[in-house]
Scaffold this active site. Structure first.
Site, mmCIF file in Angstrom:
data_model
loop_
_atom_site.group_PDB
_atom_site.id
_atom_site.type_symbol
_atom_site.label_atom_id
_atom_site.label_comp_id
_atom_site.label_asym_id
_atom_site.label_seq_id
_atom_site.Cartn_x
_atom_site.Cartn_y
_atom_site.Cartn_z
ATOM 1 N N CYS A 218 -15.846 4.469 -27.346
ATOM 2 C CA CYS A 218 -17.136 5.150 -27.239
ATOM 3 C C CYS A 218 -17.834 4.925 -25.868
ATOM 4 C CB CYS A 218 -18.148 4.338 -28.238
ATOM 5 S SG CYS A 218 -17.387 4.934 -29.942
ATOM 6 N N GLU A 219 -17.175 5.667 -24.884
ATOM 7 C CA GLU A 219 -17.797 5.912 -23.533
ATOM 8 C C GLU A 219 -16.946 7.375 -23.404
ATOM 9 O OE1 GLU A 219 -18.403 3.563 -20.583
ATOM 10 O OE2 GLU A 219 -18.532 1.751 -21.531
ATOM 11 N N PRO B 264 4.887 -5.293 -2.170
ATOM 12 C CA PRO B 264 4.778 -3.933 -2.856
ATOM 13 C C PRO B 264 4.436 -4.402 -4.371
ATOM 14 C CG PRO B 264 7.061 -4.243 -2.580
ATOM 15 C CD PRO B 264 6.403 -5.696 -1.648
ATOM 16 N N GLY B 265 3.375 -3.858 -4.894
ATOM 17 C CA GLY B 265 3.297 -3.879 -6.309
ATOM 18 C C GLY B 265 3.402 -2.452 -6.792
ATOM 19 N N TYR C 224 -0.942 -1.792 -12.787
ATOM 20 C CA TYR C 224 -2.247 -1.751 -13.037
ATOM 21 C C TYR C 224 -2.586 -0.913 -14.292
ATOM 22 C CZ TYR C 224 -1.892 -3.248 -8.248
ATOM 23 O OH TYR C 224 -1.622 -3.640 -7.069
ATOM 24 N N TYR D 94 -10.600 4.643 -10.710
ATOM 25 C CA TYR D 94 -10.319 5.223 -9.722
ATOM 26 C C TYR D 94 -10.166 6.610 -9.516
ATOM 27 C CZ TYR D 94 -8.568 0.089 -9.436
ATOM 28 O OH TYR D 94 -8.559 -1.162 -9.300
ATOM 29 N N GLY E 188 0.735 -1.195 -0.085
ATOM 30 C CA GLY E 188 0.096 -0.095 -0.160
ATOM 31 C C GLY E 188 0.875 1.185 -0.036
#
Ligand code: PLP
Length: 410
Positions: free
Chosen positions: A337-338, A269-270, A365, A311, A227
């Site tokens: 198309c959004e 950790p990522g 990510y 997020y 985190g």
């Protein structure tokens, strides 16, 4: 990344050149940055038996996993497929921690048979594990310390509404199960969220784990999860890893004394290891001036980088192709198309159609959450390693979109 001869470079390799050689959109990673993050973490806990369990889900490419292994990390995985990828990259089963949530017991059994370390986050699974293996296999328990941590509710996992971990209020129940089946508990774990700024939060959680640990005499490690917050803007505060090492290190040593034995200290950790190493290169397809703003429409979207939409993540964007250009204000949007906005009101060196833009903090990510929405190909990946750009994943092609489709007679 550095600006050299008026060109943005990673280890001397120009981003513009990478875009030209491999095409856009393309994810580019700086191996040196990953290694320096590993070393900063190692240095902060230098005098403790530290294990870094890289969170594979943040960036899962086999070449990245090999780089991690080469630099002495082990891994944390959340699916049996990640376990298998880690083994393909050369990690031994003992180096792999498996921390799933809401998976069937059969998936856990498969991992046990492969020999990986299991982290259990549910009392019913703990019971099945005890019933099946008694004390013939050890396991780790994921506790939920119920501390509020992390950047926002979606990425916070320690709060009372969270589905993760076994509540530490259920300790009596945990101990009943462990005693009944004579289980071998080798570790305690917490992971309370992402983007945690404050070393204090880790200490709060640590104190809860230390107290719980006194109930388990055979521990080998305590795993404080992850985190760590990284910088998304120059002005951003980040987790002070040095300070964390000092404060948590001291608390850990004091605990080990009380416990009567030296344990290993683990982290997972990522983002901390890979976020800042990554640059997502896209091309400006269109410039559109509306009554509200100037839109730059790029050849990518939420299908390739979901974090801004999912997020509300802030990713800095800069113009790779025109470093000397006059600064102007742009809103960078995708081609899906959004409404898929990468960034509003971003001052950038003047953008011309065809320019390459770089989206920062794209290592974690990014591609691991990419999809084929709008039937677009997932991007290529390039690793800059020892001063050279290497293709580590090919861009998808038409056949990748249809590979698993079954056409019926009509
Ligand atoms: C996602 C995850 C991590 C990594 O979190 P970061 O914020 O990317 O460092 C670590 N441990 C577990 C169990 C996770 O689910």
């Amino acid at each position: 990344m550095e600006l050299k001869d008026n060109a943005y470079c990673i280890q001397g390799v120009q981003l513009q050149q990478i875009a030209e050689e491999f095409g856009t959109p393309v994810y580019v990673y700086d191996a040196d940055k990953i290694v320096s993050q590993i070393n900063t973490l190692k240095d902060a806990f230098a005098d403790l038996p530290l294990k870094i369990k890289y969170a594979v889900k943040s960036l899962t490419n086999l070449s990245i996993l090999k780089l991690m292994r080469q630099n002495g990390t082990e891994v944390d995985t959340v699916s049996i497929q990640e376990v298998k990828l880690a083994m393909m990259a050369g990690f031994t089963p003992e180096e792999i921690l498996f921390t799933p949530n809401s998976v069937s017991f059969s998936e856990i059994q498969e991992a046990v048979e492969l020999g990986v370390v299991i982290n259990i986050d549910n009392i019913s699974i703990l019971e099945q594990f005890g019933h099946t293996y008694g004390n013939s296999k050890s396991c780790c328990i994921r506790l939920n310390p119920h501390i509020m941590a992390g950047g926002n509710h979606k990425i916070s996992t320690g709060h009372i509404d969270s589905k993760f971990g076994i509540s530490y209020y259920q300790m009596r129940h945990i101990l009943r199960v462990v005693k009944t089946y004579n289980m071998d508990i080798s570790g305690l774990h917490m992971h309370t969220g992402s983007d945690i700024l404050d070393a204090e939060v880790f200490l709060q959680g640590a104190n809860i784990l230390f107290e719980a640990a006194m109930e388990f005499p055979d521990l080998q490690f305590i795993d404080f999860g992850s985190g760590f917050k990284v910088a998304y803007k120059e002005s951003d505060n980040t987790t002070d890893i040095k300070k964390l090492g000092k404060r948590l290190g001291a608390a850990f040593r004091a605990f080990c004394k009380k416990y009567g034995r030296d344990l290993e200290i683990w982290f997972e950790p990522g983002k901390y290891l890979v976020s800042e190493s990554g640059y997502f290169l896209v091309s400006a397809n269109t410039i559109k001036t509306t009554p509200a703003t100037v839109f730059v429409g790029v050849n990518s979207g939420m299908n390739h980088l979901l974090r801004p939409m999912m997020y509300d993540a802030y990713h800095e964007i800069f113009n790779v192709s025109n470093p000397g250009g006059t600064k102007r204000l742009y809103s960078v949007v995708g081609y899906i198309c959004e409404t898929d906005t990468f960034g509003w009101d971003r001052p950038m060196n003047e953008v011309r159609e065809g320019d390459v833009l770089a989206i920062k903090n794209a290592g974690a990510y990014g591609i691991s959450m990419a999809s084929n929405y709008n039937s677009r190909f997932r991007p290529a990946e390039v690793l800059v390693y020892k001063g050279k750009a290497h293709l580590i994943r090919k861009r998808e092609e038409m056949e990748d979109l249809t590979r698993n489709q079954v056409q019926i007679e009509m």
